[in-house]
Design an enzyme around this catalytic site. Structure first.
Site, PDB file in Angstrom:
ATOM      1  N   HIS A 161       0.864  -1.181   0.000  1.00 27.31           N
ATOM      2  CA  HIS A 161       0.000   0.000   0.000  1.00 27.31           C
ATOM      3  C   HIS A 161       0.897   1.226   0.000  1.00 27.31           C
ATOM      4  CE1 HIS A 161      -3.530  -2.513   1.722  1.00 27.31           C
ATOM      5  NE2 HIS A 161      -3.601  -2.418   0.407  1.00 27.31           N
ATOM      6  N   GLU A 164       1.586   3.752   2.998  1.00 27.54           N
ATOM      7  CA  GLU A 164       1.996   3.211   4.301  1.00 27.54           C
ATOM      8  C   GLU A 164       3.518   3.282   4.413  1.00 27.54           C
ATOM      9  OE1 GLU A 164      -0.137  -0.533   4.646  1.00 27.54           O
ATOM     10  OE2 GLU A 164      -2.014   0.494   4.194  1.00 27.54           O
ATOM     11  N   HIS A 296       2.380  -3.671   6.812  1.00 24.51           N
ATOM     12  CA  HIS A 296       1.446  -2.557   6.571  1.00 24.51           C
ATOM     13  C   HIS A 296       1.501  -1.598   7.762  1.00 24.51           C
ATOM     14  CE1 HIS A 296      -1.113  -4.345   3.215  1.00 24.51           C
ATOM     15  NE2 HIS A 296      -0.345  -5.360   3.560  1.00 24.51           N
ATOM     16  N   GLU A 370       0.667  -4.698  11.086  1.00 25.54           N
ATOM     17  CA  GLU A 370       0.249  -3.311  10.931  1.00 25.54           C
ATOM     18  C   GLU A 370       1.076  -2.527  11.936  1.00 25.54           C
ATOM     19  OE1 GLU A 370      -2.526  -1.347   9.628  1.00 25.54           O
ATOM     20  OE2 GLU A 370      -3.373  -2.853   8.295  1.00 25.54           O
TER      21      GLU A 370
HETATM   22  C1  NO5 Z   1      -5.012  -4.332   5.597  1.00 26.48           C
HETATM   23  C2  NO5 Z   1      -5.347  -5.528   6.474  1.00 26.48           C
HETATM   24  C3  NO5 Z   1      -5.325  -6.830   5.715  1.00 26.48           C
HETATM   25  C4  NO5 Z   1      -4.427  -5.623   7.645  1.00 26.48           C
HETATM   26  C5  NO5 Z   1      -5.917  -4.340   4.386  1.00 26.48           C
HETATM   27  O1  NO5 Z   1      -5.138  -0.642   6.563  1.00 26.48           O
HETATM   28  S1  NO5 Z   1      -4.680  -1.713   5.703  1.00 26.48           S
HETATM   29  O2  NO5 Z   1      -5.136  -1.600   4.348  1.00 26.48           O
HETATM   30  N1  NO5 Z   1      -3.100  -1.703   5.745  1.00 26.48           N
HETATM   31  N2  NO5 Z   1      -5.216  -3.125   6.345  1.00 26.48           N
HETATM   32  O3  NO5 Z   1      -7.100  -4.042   4.533  1.00 26.48           O
HETATM   33  O4  NO5 Z   1      -5.414  -4.634   3.302  1.00 26.48           O
HETATM   34 ZN    ZN Z   2      -2.035  -1.697   4.086  1.00 26.82          ZN
END
Ligand code: NO5
Ligand code: ZN
Ligand code: CA
Ligand code: CA
Length: 417
Positions: A161, A164, A296, A370
């Site tokens: 992402h 992030e 993430h 995370e």
């Molecule tokens: C992720 C989760 C799978 C942890 C997602 O906020 S996030 O996008 N990093 N959370 O939804 O892909």
């Molecule tokens: Zn993410």
């Protein structure tokens, strides 16, 4: 936890004070905006929010922070939840330049300089090209790095992402740990000698560059890759993997959505590159990778499969011992970094994620972290502190690659030579 709740309520107060108009920042991606949703308390309720296609960016205190397009906001309200605009990200001070986070070019320079300084134990390679033609960089770290030895293999990826940003810093820090500690720190030395570690600090370079190339600091809040789709731009790479793709209301079919799953499994260039690399580590039919981590941010979690179902175990795909070993290692890592350990679906239902595929299809013990930081763009002064929390957890993950079942005392049953 207390400080998190305090932070969440400070957030709520700031949101109330800032009102509705003019609070939109960072300038979000074509159509989607950031909101705070109140009302969802359970995983089932968070999954309702996720089922609209909204990306749940964080779960903090009693609130769920999302990135959503207008149709998703309406759908969230139809579930009976309250939605208001998120307050602006604090702009970094003039002295805190964007240089505190590695740009794509700076990441490459860093990798080049580390691999040049430690040629015996590191090797840079190009895993493949992104949609826009950028290199997806990988680093192998091991003794006798030029030889494919019979050592348990580990894969750590970051920044799937784009926004992030702390995640690439954590990955580069891991590279630094493994190299600087080699020959001086016995834990690190043993891991480098007895594992083959593959690291990919920025697996979504197009998204990362787009996110950072922004008039509005700190960034554009871009999540997906930059591949055109039928109605907009970008596929959520963490919904595009080929296990239970699109199965379970954990992703969106709408091109404008932050969780757009793509036209089919591995339809995104970068997904294909990552998946091809993982498949390439099968030697004589045997997957060499034993541990996988996808980094993430920013809810402070250690997650394990599955995300597509609330069930703890799945016949033929995740048995009780496999679940117990995942859980135990997840708990041990969380005890080090202070995050909350849970099955991915305890957060909300997702489908087509990296770790559901690496376990479900490849049987690699798999985790998603995370990280913390309370933002996609923590102030540069917070980088070192936040990264330091997970250093030991990364070493723990690397260590368990010899036999994850060791965590539940079943190494003789599952890993006898
Ligand atoms: C992720 C989760 C799978 C942890 C997602 O906020 S996030 O996008 N990093 N959370 O939804 O892909
Ligand atoms: Zn993410
Ligand atoms: Ca080696
Ligand atoms: Ca090997």
């Amino acid at each position: 936890m207390l400080s998190l709740i305090a932070a969440a309520s400070a957030f709520a107060v700031a949101a109330a004070l800032s009102g509705t108009a003019g609070a939109a920042e960072p300038s979000p991606s074509e159509g989607s905006q950031r909101y705070v949703v109140t009302g969802p308390k359970t995983a089932a309720q968070r999954s309702q929010v996720a089922s609209t296609g909204a990306a749940i960016d964080a779960v903090r205190g009693g609130a769920v922070e999302v990135s959503a397009i207008p149709s998703e906001v309406r759908a969230i309200k139809r579930f009976g939840f309250t939605v208001r605009r998120a307050p602006a990200e604090p702009a970094p001070g003039p002295s805190a330049s964007a240089a505190s986070y590695h740009t794509f070019a700076e990441m490459q320079q860093e990798v080049d300089s580390v691999t040049a300084a430690y040629p015996q134990i590191t090797r840079k390679f190009v895993v493949g090209k992104s949609y826009e033609g950028r290199d997806i960089i990988g680093i192998k770290i091991s003794d006798n790095v030029g030889t494919d030895e019979n050592e348990p293999e580990v894969l750590v990826i970051a920044n799937i992402h784009a926004r992030e940003r702390l995640t690439a810093e954590q990955a580069l820090d891991y590279l630094g740990q493994l190299t600087k500690g080699y020959g001086t720190d016995s834990t690190v030395t043993n891991l480098v000698n007895n594992r083959e570690i593959y690291l990919m600090p920025m697996v979504n370079p197009d998204g990362q560059v787009y996110d950072m190339t922004s008039d509005t600091q700190p960034g554009r809040s871009w999540r997906k890759n930059r591949q055109p789709n039928p109605t907009s731009t970008g596929t959520d790479l963490n919904r595009n993997f080929a296990y239970k793709w699109g199965c379970c209301n954990g992703s969106s079919t709408s091109g404008a959505s932050e969780t757009y799953r793509g036209t089919g499994p591995e339809s995104a260039t970068e997904t294909k590159v990552i998946a091809n690399f993982v498949r390439s580590r099968k030697v004589n039919g045997k997957q060499q990778l034993k541990m996988f981590l996808d980094i993430h941010s920013y809810s402070e979690l250690v997650l394990w499969p599955f995300g597509f179902t609330y069930n703890d175990t799945v016949p033929g795909a995740l048995d009780a011992d496999q679940e117990a070993a995942h859980r135990k290692i997840g708990q041990e890592m969380a005890a080090i970094n202070g995050f909350r350990p849970e099955q991915s679906s305890d957060l909300y239902i997702t489908d087509g994620t990296t770790d559901d595929w690496t376990w479900g299809d490849q049987r690699i013990f798999s985790y998603t972290f995370e990280l913390g930081g309370n933002s996609f763009y923590p102030p540069p002064s917070a980088i070192e502190r936040e990264i330091a929390r997970s250093r030991g957890a990364l070493l723990k993950l690397t260590d368990y690659a010899d036999c994850p079942y060791r965590a539940i005392g079943k190494q003789d049953q599952y890993c006898a030579a």
